[in-house]
Design an enzyme around this catalytic site. Sequence first.
Site, PDB file in Angstrom:
ATOM      1  N   HIS A 101      -4.104 -17.320  -2.893  1.00 53.21           N
ATOM      2  CA  HIS A 101      -3.910 -16.503  -4.097  1.00 53.21           C
ATOM      3  C   HIS A 101      -3.602 -17.298  -5.356  1.00 53.21           C
ATOM      4  O   HIS A 101      -3.519 -16.728  -6.434  1.00 53.21           O
ATOM      5  CB  HIS A 101      -2.810 -15.468  -3.868  1.00 53.21           C
ATOM      6  CG  HIS A 101      -3.305 -14.314  -3.075  1.00 53.21           C
ATOM      7  ND1 HIS A 101      -3.152 -14.237  -1.719  1.00 53.21           N
ATOM      8  CD2 HIS A 101      -4.001 -13.221  -3.435  1.00 53.21           C
ATOM      9  CE1 HIS A 101      -3.718 -13.131  -1.275  1.00 53.21           C
ATOM     10  NE2 HIS A 101      -4.246 -12.499  -2.299  1.00 53.21           N
ATOM     11  N   HIS A 111     -10.899 -11.588  11.727  1.00 56.88           N
ATOM     12  CA  HIS A 111      -9.963 -12.049  10.712  1.00 56.88           C
ATOM     13  C   HIS A 111      -9.160 -10.861  10.194  1.00 56.88           C
ATOM     14  O   HIS A 111      -9.699  -9.783   9.973  1.00 56.88           O
ATOM     15  CB  HIS A 111     -10.711 -12.717   9.556  1.00 56.88           C
ATOM     16  CG  HIS A 111      -9.865 -12.883   8.329  1.00 56.88           C
ATOM     17  ND1 HIS A 111      -8.851 -13.811   8.258  1.00 56.88           N
ATOM     18  CD2 HIS A 111      -9.858 -12.231   7.146  1.00 56.88           C
ATOM     19  CE1 HIS A 111      -8.262 -13.709   7.067  1.00 56.88           C
ATOM     20  NE2 HIS A 111      -8.847 -12.757   6.378  1.00 56.88           N
ATOM     21  N   CYS A 171      -7.204 -16.738   3.841  1.00 54.89           N
ATOM     22  CA  CYS A 171      -8.209 -15.688   3.614  1.00 54.89           C
ATOM     23  C   CYS A 171      -9.408 -16.329   2.914  1.00 54.89           C
ATOM     24  O   CYS A 171      -9.468 -17.547   2.780  1.00 54.89           O
ATOM     25  CB  CYS A 171      -7.576 -14.559   2.782  1.00 54.89           C
ATOM     26  SG  CYS A 171      -8.607 -13.072   2.654  1.00 54.89           S
ATOM     27  N   GLU A 226     -21.120 -16.383   1.436  1.00 55.35           N
ATOM     28  CA  GLU A 226     -21.102 -14.971   1.004  1.00 55.35           C
ATOM     29  C   GLU A 226     -21.445 -14.740  -0.471  1.00 55.35           C
ATOM     30  O   GLU A 226     -21.013 -13.756  -1.067  1.00 55.35           O
ATOM     31  CB  GLU A 226     -19.742 -14.317   1.350  1.00 55.35           C
ATOM     32  CG  GLU A 226     -19.449 -14.350   2.842  1.00 55.35           C
ATOM     33  CD  GLU A 226     -18.113 -13.684   3.230  1.00 55.35           C
ATOM     34  OE1 GLU A 226     -17.592 -12.861   2.462  1.00 55.35           O
ATOM     35  OE2 GLU A 226     -17.613 -13.985   4.329  1.00 55.35           O
ATOM     36  N   ILE A 240     -12.609 -18.818   5.968  1.00 60.18           N
ATOM     37  CA  ILE A 240     -12.654 -17.400   6.341  1.00 60.18           C
ATOM     38  C   ILE A 240     -13.976 -16.744   5.951  1.00 60.18           C
ATOM     39  O   ILE A 240     -14.270 -15.624   6.365  1.00 60.18           O
ATOM     40  CB  ILE A 240     -11.446 -16.653   5.737  1.00 60.18           C
ATOM     41  CG1 ILE A 240     -10.147 -17.337   6.156  1.00 60.18           C
ATOM     42  CG2 ILE A 240     -11.391 -15.197   6.159  1.00 60.18           C
ATOM     43  CD1 ILE A 240      -9.953 -17.508   7.658  1.00 60.18           C
ATOM     44  N   GLY A 241     -14.777 -17.407   5.135  1.00 63.97           N
ATOM     45  CA  GLY A 241     -16.102 -16.852   4.869  1.00 63.97           C
ATOM     46  C   GLY A 241     -16.597 -17.050   3.458  1.00 63.97           C
ATOM     47  O   GLY A 241     -17.595 -17.704   3.218  1.00 63.97           O
ATOM     48  N   CYS A 300      -5.579  -9.987   7.487  1.00 66.08           N
ATOM     49  CA  CYS A 300      -4.684 -10.638   6.537  1.00 66.08           C
ATOM     50  C   CYS A 300      -3.729  -9.648   5.898  1.00 66.08           C
ATOM     51  O   CYS A 300      -3.947  -8.450   5.911  1.00 66.08           O
ATOM     52  CB  CYS A 300      -5.486 -11.342   5.458  1.00 66.08           C
ATOM     53  SG  CYS A 300      -6.785 -10.351   4.741  1.00 66.08           S
ATOM     54  N   LYS A 321       0.815  -1.217   0.000  1.00 68.83           N
ATOM     55  CA  LYS A 321       0.000   0.000   0.000  1.00 68.83           C
ATOM     56  C   LYS A 321       0.848   1.267   0.000  1.00 68.83           C
ATOM     57  O   LYS A 321       1.828   1.366   0.720  1.00 68.83           O
ATOM     58  CB  LYS A 321      -0.910   0.014   1.218  1.00 68.83           C
ATOM     59  CG  LYS A 321      -1.945  -1.052   1.046  1.00 68.83           C
ATOM     60  CD  LYS A 321      -3.189  -0.801   1.837  1.00 68.83           C
ATOM     61  CE  LYS A 321      -4.078  -1.984   1.605  1.00 68.83           C
ATOM     62  NZ  LYS A 321      -5.402  -1.648   1.169  1.00 68.83           N
TER      63      LYS A 321
HETATM   64  N1  GLN Z   1     -14.928 -12.883   5.036  1.00 64.59           N
HETATM   65  C1  GLN Z   1     -14.213 -12.320   3.950  1.00 64.59           C
HETATM   66  C2  GLN Z   1     -14.031 -13.373   2.866  1.00 64.59           C
HETATM   67  O1  GLN Z   1     -13.856 -14.499   3.173  1.00 64.59           O
HETATM   68  C3  GLN Z   1     -12.867 -11.790   4.378  1.00 64.59           C
HETATM   69  C4  GLN Z   1     -12.135 -11.130   3.233  1.00 64.59           C
HETATM   70  C5  GLN Z   1     -10.874 -10.395   3.623  1.00 64.59           C
HETATM   71  O2  GLN Z   1     -10.228 -10.659   4.585  1.00 64.59           O
HETATM   72  N2  GLN Z   1     -10.486  -9.420   2.846  1.00 64.59           N
HETATM   73  O3  GLN Z   1     -14.036 -13.069   1.694  1.00 64.59           O
HETATM   74 ZN    ZN Z   2      -8.433 -11.944   4.562  1.00 65.38          ZN
END
Ligand code: GLN
Ligand code: ZN
Length: 758
Positions: free
Chosen positions: A697, A644, A729, A487, A434-435, A646, A114
């Site tokens: 990734h 969470h 993530c 999600e 993570i979701g 990251c 960043k």
């Molecule tokens: N809960 C979100 C996902 O799984 C978290 C995304 C993130 O950390 N940027 O997409």
């Molecule tokens: Zn993340």
Amino acid sequence: MLTHTLGFPRMGIDRELKKITEAYWKGEKNGQELHEQARQLRTRHWKIQFEQGVDLLPVGDFSHYDHMLDTVALLGAVPARYEWRSEKVDDSTYFRMARGDAGRGGVTAMEMTKWFDTNYHYIVPEFFEGQTFALSSDKIFREVDEALAAGYAPKPVLPGPFTFLGLGKSVTPGFDRWTHLNAVVEVYEKVLSRLGTQCSWIQLDEPVLALDLDAAVLDRFRPVYERLAKAAGSAGILVATYFGSVDHHADTLLSLPVGGVHIDLVRAPGQLDTFATKLPDGMALSLGLVDGRNVWKVDMEAALKLVDHAVLLLGADRVMLAPSCSLLHTPVDLDVETGLDPRVREWMAFAVQKCAELDILRKAALGQDVQDKLAANRAAWDARRSSPLTSDVDVSKRMEAVTDSMARRVSPYEKRIVSQRERLGLPLLPTTTIGSFPQTPEIRRTRLAFRKGELDKPSYTQAMQGFIAECIEEQEQLGLDVLVHGEAERNDMVEYFGEQLDGFCFTANGWVQSYGSRCVKPPVIFGDVSRPGPMTVEWIRYARSLTEKPVKGMLTGPVTILQWSFVRDDQPRSETCRQIALAVRDEVVDLEADGVAVIQIDEPALREGLPLRRDDWKEYLDWAVECFRLSSSGVRDNTQIHTHMCYAEFNDIIEWIAAMDADVISIEASRSNMELLEAFGSFHYPAEVGPGVYDIHSPRVPPVQEMVDLLKRASGVLPADRLWVNPDCGLKTRGWPETVEALANMVEAAARAREILG
Ligand code: GLN
Ligand code: ZN
């Protein structure tokens, strides 16, 4: 009194640059077509700025990927792995540095990180022992010629040598990259001596001056800038600083033999006095008055006070007017935003409008007749200040009623965890994600059709429930312990919530560059934030109806929502954040009441909100952490709160992460081979941690043993009964096949690790 901009958005109003660049990467467009489009964009952007009354037009602010990468090319600072041997850095080498051999294995991209506290990512220059530098790109010269040919007064813009080196990294262990300063400056001298014959001003950006700098580095500014000023000949060097006060480095800055200094008076108006009173004769002061980081109109009355003060001390001809920083961080043109509430729109200005504001400010300061324009600006601000759209008495009342105890859980972690374990009955090393799960084209199509009105609410709900059901089914089969709904309904983790909260609005075309060809469209927070009704409860309820296993409620945290939005500038950020925290808290409480036992509140942006100077960290972290706690503490002991984070360093803020008092935190850790976790170990982090066991990734499927090894490493740092097993993530950018394979291996790895560590 010259006006100028430090840079203009590159992408184009229709994101033309993104489109052609991606087509070029795919092989659908050739290099000539790419460069022609780029040339047209530059010409268009100069024309726009010129027509709005900007005198000095930035050249070199345009980039095909990133301005730091352009400087790598300019200086021939190409890392060895690209095996670049020619005299000039060609397009292929340039994009390979940016992206690696995308998807084809082979060479990796340069790191990206960043740009200060913005959401723009730059390419991190790499320095190594024995590196040589040579002028290796004509880009800046070609563009200056282009601007001159079009009849404009170009002001070349380059990152200065201190910023270039300061923001780079040494890749030779123990190597001090500052030993390259002389060699780097030699190339700058060549560049400036050529530009100096064509331009009256050359802007060198040194935003590193807003950070804390070592005395040894500071001491080198003057000798380096003496050389640069000499090289630039009759052209004046304008040293541009932004994103914060440079008051602490004023003596250094003002000792430079340069033509001018630019300071950010939006972020740090208080520094004007120092600079205006101490400015040496012959130096000009550029006032950064118009916010280059936000979407609001300048308050002309307030800005003119600053201008008048500067003019009184310096005289009008030593004062320049500019936006606070490059306009790269704002959307292009408000005129196309016909869908916004006209009352809110009236308070805004995008890049084009900000250029026009400079001209009005100048005319007003010089006593020319712009009364109508000033009156219009004043009316907009008056309307905003007194608008019922921005203030909500219920929100004010709630804010006043916030007590310390609302930001505290009933019991400490040690006690909570006992009742949570009893309620959840999870095995050692519980597995979770993570979701998000893969956002398939079908999911995207469905959301788009609903958004466009082609799909009615019941059909949309049904389709989304279908995706949730598939997602739950997969997780059941994989044998994960704590499930998520996936999600699918979320386009973006901030936008999804912003759209359901009062106080937010959305632009149709307010794109800003995030990195390379990627752009984001941040929501705009214009008023008091509140939650009219539940935002996620029904989706989670549906997911829970399909399984006996616990399903996590998934929310985005207040700091992340704040950080990834354009935030109102008529009250402190902390205040806005607290309002968002209360809205998230309402959702947390509703989820709990509905029977949800585990709630995750993501805060991936917590760290990037850190102020530039360490002295200011505590103040920010205090309120940021307090806001997270306010959002998460309305629940009983036996409701488990996860968070969470990251892709950031945690070591230096670990005590604040602990102060967030989450029961479980999942963090990215696999890329650093669990090194990140060490901070948690040495700090004796008190609660549970899910260190990511694989990088999300790439489509690569991590072998079981690799993850077992990572878990063994992790258990050397934290007790096994406080460890969770999860990816780094969310999985939304992945495809299903690799996701299922990777998670199957992860579940298997957890099982083996339980045998070893149990
Ligand atoms: N809960 C979100 C996902 O799984 C978290 C995304 C993130 O950390 N940027 O997409
Ligand atoms: Zn993340």
